[in-house]
Enzyme design. Structure first.
Site, short mmCIF file in Angstrom:
data_model
loop_
_atom_site.label_atom_id
_atom_site.label_comp_id
_atom_site.label_asym_id
_atom_site.label_seq_id
_atom_site.Cartn_x
_atom_site.Cartn_y
_atom_site.Cartn_z
CE LYS A 59 -3.94 -1.59 -3.32
NZ LYS A 59 -5.26 -0.91 -3.36
CE1 TYR A 88 -2.20 -3.47 -0.69
CE2 TYR A 88 0.09 -2.83 -1.03
CZ TYR A 88 -1.20 -2.51 -0.68
OH TYR A 88 -1.50 -1.21 -0.33
#
Length: 241
Positions: free
Chosen positions: A151, A147
């Protein structure tokens, strides 16, 4: 084609997700022409582009680019809102590391990259591209490696798009929103004991997008805008490096 009176035209990448669906509803209610791009159709949208699931980025990117091109023709859009994404945890030792990294890259990096290319082809001069970052990825994310990587890449992409000769239309802005936790039905189901007053309502982001599309309080291109909710009050704060 946009019907008479439909003031603006918007593409929503991730238009069947929680935030994407709200964007479609809100902007259709304003009589805007809104197209959804997602793996399933959004019947509330003016049009839908169905993304074919594949393990090949180039196949998916070419398919979406071609279908959006057929849909729009020579028409330009006021905004492309990339609100696709998801969450998966796990540290570098996790058995699911590779699978979760693959999922995060597909959900965040693939969608953001395709949206950026669509902006170079179909966004009006002075238009808006939004990308979905995350406040957590401003720092290390040892418990959610995939993640954080995904991002972080989105943040870098946003800043690159703001640079000279990025390919973006003249005067167009690329802005990433960096929330903490969005108040979605899925998040409430998975974290029922959480403090919901620290979660950002979807309507706040929808109205923020509306402001930026219409030129109201729009940040500079390349901005990474932190979205922080405390005791039910949400504030937007630029992240600086």
């Amino acid at each position: 084609m946009a019907a008479s009176g439909e003031a603006r035209r918007v593409l929503v990448y991730g238009g069947r997700g929680a935030l994407g669906s709200r964007c479609v509803q809100a902007f259709r209610a304003r009589n805007w022409w809104v197209a959804s791009i997602d793996v399933v159709e959004n019947e509330e949208a003016s049009a839908s582009v169905i993304v074919k699931m594949t393990d090949s980025f180039t196949e998916q990117a070419d398919q979406v680019t071609a279908e959006v091109g057929k849909l729009l023709g020579d028409q330009k859009v006021d905004a492309i809102l990339c609100v696709a994404g998801g969450w998966a945890g796990g540290n570098a030792k996790s058995k699911s590391l590779f699978k979760n990294c693959d999922l995060m890259w597909k959900q965040s990096i693939w969608t953001s990259t395709i949206s950026s290319h669509l902006a170079t082809k179909h966004l009006k001069e002075g238009g808006l591209l939004t990308l979905a970052g995350a406040k957590a990825a401003l720092d290390g994310t040892p418990g959610m490696i995939g993640y954080g990587m995904a991002k972080g890449a989105v943040h870098q992409l946003c800043q690159s798009l703001a640079g000279k000769n990025s390919g973006m239309p003249s005067g167009a802005a690329a802005i990433a929103v960096l929330p903490v936790t969005l108040d979605t039905p899925m998040n409430r189901k998975s974290m029922p004991e959480a403090d919901f007053s620290s979660w950002t309502p979807l309507e706040f982001l929808v109205e923020t997008f509306h402001d930026w599309i219409t030129g109201n309080k729009r940040p500079n291109s390349g901005s990474l805008i932190q979205v922080v909710t405390t005791d039910g009050k949400t504030e937007l704060t630029p992240a600086y490096f």
